[in-house]
Design a protein around this motif. Structure first.
Motif, PDB file in Angstrom:
ATOM      1  N   ALA A  15       0.863  -1.319   0.123  1.00  0.00           N
ATOM      2  CA  ALA A  15       0.025  -0.191   0.212  1.00  0.00           C
ATOM      3  C   ALA A  15       0.911   1.248  -0.130  1.00  0.00           C
ATOM      4  O   ALA A  15       0.435   2.303  -0.442  1.00  0.00           O
ATOM      5  CB  ALA A  15      -0.951   0.031   1.151  1.00  0.00           C
ATOM      6  N   ASN A  16       2.007   1.339   0.494  1.00  0.00           N
ATOM      7  CA  ASN A  16       2.971   2.382   0.721  1.00  0.00           C
ATOM      8  C   ASN A  16       3.735   2.833  -0.464  1.00  0.00           C
ATOM      9  O   ASN A  16       4.438   3.627  -0.676  1.00  0.00           O
ATOM     10  CB  ASN A  16       3.684   2.062   1.858  1.00  0.00           C
ATOM     11  CG  ASN A  16       4.855   1.150   1.796  1.00  0.00           C
ATOM     12  OD1 ASN A  16       4.373   0.128   0.957  1.00  0.00           O
ATOM     13  ND2 ASN A  16       5.866   1.104   2.370  1.00  0.00           N
ATOM     14  N   LEU A  17       3.686   1.970  -1.555  1.00  0.00           N
ATOM     15  CA  LEU A  17       4.269   2.128  -2.973  1.00  0.00           C
ATOM     16  C   LEU A  17       3.335   2.423  -3.981  1.00  0.00           C
ATOM     17  O   LEU A  17       2.459   1.793  -4.266  1.00  0.00           O
ATOM     18  CB  LEU A  17       5.153   0.986  -3.349  1.00  0.00           C
ATOM     19  CG  LEU A  17       6.326   0.212  -2.610  1.00  0.00           C
ATOM     20  CD1 LEU A  17       6.966  -0.813  -3.204  1.00  0.00           C
ATOM     21  CD2 LEU A  17       7.404   1.426  -2.321  1.00  0.00           C
ATOM     22  N   SER A  18       3.698   3.545  -4.637  1.00  0.00           N
ATOM     23  CA  SER A  18       3.034   3.954  -5.947  1.00  0.00           C
ATOM     24  C   SER A  18       3.518   3.054  -7.081  1.00  0.00           C
ATOM     25  O   SER A  18       4.487   2.264  -6.806  1.00  0.00           O
ATOM     26  CB  SER A  18       3.391   5.314  -6.236  1.00  0.00           C
ATOM     27  OG  SER A  18       4.547   5.694  -6.848  1.00  0.00           O
ATOM     28  N   ALA A  19       2.697   3.184  -8.204  1.00  0.00           N
ATOM     29  CA  ALA A  19       3.161   2.526  -9.509  1.00  0.00           C
ATOM     30  C   ALA A  19       4.628   2.689  -9.736  1.00  0.00           C
ATOM     31  O   ALA A  19       5.318   1.752 -10.245  1.00  0.00           O
ATOM     32  CB  ALA A  19       2.058   2.560 -10.403  1.00  0.00           C
ATOM     33  N   GLU A  20       4.895   4.197  -9.709  1.00  0.00           N
ATOM     34  CA  GLU A  20       6.273   4.312 -10.375  1.00  0.00           C
ATOM     35  C   GLU A  20       7.182   3.974  -9.170  1.00  0.00           C
ATOM     36  O   GLU A  20       8.436   3.444  -9.567  1.00  0.00           O
ATOM     37  CB  GLU A  20       6.370   5.836 -10.493  1.00  0.00           C
ATOM     38  CG  GLU A  20       7.462   6.285 -11.136  1.00  0.00           C
ATOM     39  CD  GLU A  20       7.599   7.817 -11.620  1.00  0.00           C
ATOM     40  OE1 GLU A  20       8.932   8.302 -11.633  1.00  0.00           O
ATOM     41  OE2 GLU A  20       6.708   8.166 -11.887  1.00  0.00           O
ATOM     42  N   GLU A  21       6.913   3.790  -8.011  1.00  0.00           N
ATOM     43  CA  GLU A  21       7.994   3.513  -7.155  1.00  0.00           C
ATOM     44  C   GLU A  21       8.274   1.953  -7.297  1.00  0.00           C
ATOM     45  O   GLU A  21       9.340   1.404  -7.017  1.00  0.00           O
ATOM     46  CB  GLU A  21       7.487   3.879  -5.537  1.00  0.00           C
ATOM     47  CG  GLU A  21       7.411   5.269  -5.372  1.00  0.00           C
ATOM     48  CD  GLU A  21       6.946   5.671  -4.049  1.00  0.00           C
ATOM     49  OE1 GLU A  21       7.247   6.585  -3.489  1.00  0.00           O
ATOM     50  OE2 GLU A  21       5.848   5.246  -3.592  1.00  0.00           O
ATOM     51  N   GLN A  44      -3.569  -5.895  -9.641  1.00  0.00           N
ATOM     52  CA  GLN A  44      -3.610  -4.888  -9.162  1.00  0.00           C
ATOM     53  C   GLN A  44      -3.516  -3.693 -10.221  1.00  0.00           C
ATOM     54  O   GLN A  44      -2.853  -3.991 -11.420  1.00  0.00           O
ATOM     55  CB  GLN A  44      -2.204  -4.636  -8.563  1.00  0.00           C
ATOM     56  CG  GLN A  44      -1.819  -5.564  -7.390  1.00  0.00           C
ATOM     57  CD  GLN A  44      -2.802  -5.212  -6.047  1.00  0.00           C
ATOM     58  OE1 GLN A  44      -2.919  -4.026  -5.620  1.00  0.00           O
ATOM     59  NE2 GLN A  44      -3.562  -6.146  -5.513  1.00  0.00           N
ATOM     60  N   ASP A  45      -4.075  -2.657  -9.981  1.00  0.00           N
ATOM     61  CA  ASP A  45      -3.957  -1.611 -11.115  1.00  0.00           C
ATOM     62  C   ASP A  45      -2.784  -0.962 -11.269  1.00  0.00           C
ATOM     63  O   ASP A  45      -2.440  -0.562 -12.298  1.00  0.00           O
ATOM     64  CB  ASP A  45      -4.897  -0.475 -10.395  1.00  0.00           C
ATOM     65  CG  ASP A  45      -6.600  -0.704 -10.411  1.00  0.00           C
ATOM     66  OD1 ASP A  45      -6.892  -1.553 -11.694  1.00  0.00           O
ATOM     67  OD2 ASP A  45      -7.314   0.034  -9.696  1.00  0.00           O
ATOM     68  N   LYS A  46      -1.879  -0.931 -10.135  1.00  0.00           N
ATOM     69  CA  LYS A  46      -0.461  -0.455 -10.135  1.00  0.00           C
ATOM     70  C   LYS A  46       0.391  -0.922 -11.388  1.00  0.00           C
ATOM     71  O   LYS A  46       1.178  -0.452 -12.019  1.00  0.00           O
ATOM     72  CB  LYS A  46       0.359  -0.540  -9.047  1.00  0.00           C
ATOM     73  CG  LYS A  46      -0.073   0.227  -7.866  1.00  0.00           C
ATOM     74  CD  LYS A  46       0.661  -0.001  -6.621  1.00  0.00           C
ATOM     75  CE  LYS A  46       0.075   0.469  -5.366  1.00  0.00           C
ATOM     76  NZ  LYS A  46       1.056   0.154  -4.164  1.00  0.00           N
ATOM     77  N   VAL A  47       0.139  -2.256 -11.796  1.00  0.00           N
ATOM     78  CA  VAL A  47       0.709  -2.968 -12.756  1.00  0.00           C
ATOM     79  C   VAL A  47       0.543  -2.340 -14.169  1.00  0.00           C
ATOM     80  O   VAL A  47       1.375  -2.629 -15.239  1.00  0.00           O
ATOM     81  CB  VAL A  47       0.327  -4.279 -12.742  1.00  0.00           C
ATOM     82  CG1 VAL A  47      -0.715  -4.731 -13.491  1.00  0.00           C
ATOM     83  CG2 VAL A  47       1.531  -5.136 -13.512  1.00  0.00           C
ATOM     84  N   ARG A  48      -0.509  -1.602 -14.260  1.00  0.00           N
ATOM     85  CA  ARG A  48      -0.994  -1.070 -15.661  1.00  0.00           C
ATOM     86  C   ARG A  48      -0.106   0.092 -15.920  1.00  0.00           C
ATOM     87  O   ARG A  48      -0.144   0.836 -17.075  1.00  0.00           O
ATOM     88  CB  ARG A  48      -2.768  -0.595 -15.717  1.00  0.00           C
ATOM     89  CG  ARG A  48      -3.270  -2.101 -15.733  1.00  0.00           C
ATOM     90  CD  ARG A  48      -4.578  -1.737 -16.116  1.00  0.00           C
ATOM     91  NE  ARG A  48      -5.555  -2.840 -15.799  1.00  0.00           N
ATOM     92  CZ  ARG A  48      -6.262  -3.233 -14.650  1.00  0.00           C
ATOM     93  NH1 ARG A  48      -6.277  -2.659 -13.608  1.00  0.00           N
ATOM     94  NH2 ARG A  48      -6.902  -4.545 -14.614  1.00  0.00           N
ATOM     95  N   THR A  49       0.329   0.775 -14.802  1.00  0.00           N
ATOM     96  CA  THR A  49       0.949   1.836 -14.917  1.00  0.00           C
ATOM     97  C   THR A  49       2.673   1.391 -14.948  1.00  0.00           C
ATOM     98  O   THR A  49       3.599   1.897 -15.702  1.00  0.00           O
ATOM     99  CB  THR A  49       0.912   2.986 -13.827  1.00  0.00           C
ATOM    100  OG1 THR A  49      -0.508   3.274 -13.849  1.00  0.00           O
ATOM    101  CG2 THR A  49       1.744   4.379 -13.905  1.00  0.00           C
ATOM    102  N   ALA A  50       2.955   0.560 -14.009  1.00  0.00           N
ATOM    103  CA  ALA A  50       4.520   0.225 -13.684  1.00  0.00           C
ATOM    104  C   ALA A  50       5.003  -0.475 -14.510  1.00  0.00           C
ATOM    105  O   ALA A  50       6.308  -0.142 -14.794  1.00  0.00           O
ATOM    106  CB  ALA A  50       4.412  -0.537 -12.300  1.00  0.00           C
TER     107      ALA A  50
END
Length: 71
Positions: A15-21, A44-50
């Motif tokens: 939870a504490n990491l953004s997609a870019e992080e 995870q939604d983050k993977v679509r950015t990361a």
């Protein structure tokens, strides 16, 4: 049947990491180890950015990517 074990955790579920992080973490570990299998969670939604960020960041590096479905 092939078995591949990941050794680079993107921590995209943290939870504490953004997609870019998360992507930057993976890139740092890739540069340190020079090989590995990366674990992203496709739910995870983050993977679509990361993942696109990571592919773009390594596009000119000559790095080879393999599809886990092909292994």
């Amino acid at each position: 049947m092939h078995v591949s074990l990941w050794n680079i955790d993107a921590q995209d579920m943290a939870a504490n990491l953004s997609a870019e992080e998360s992507a930057q973490r993976v890139l740092t570990l890739m540069l340190l180890w020079r090989h590995g299998v990366i674990k992203f969670h496709d739910t995870q939604d983050k993977v679509r950015t990361a993942l696109p960020w990571l592919l773009k960041a390594t596009a000119q590096s000559g790095l080879g990517w393999e599809d886990c479905e092909v292994l």
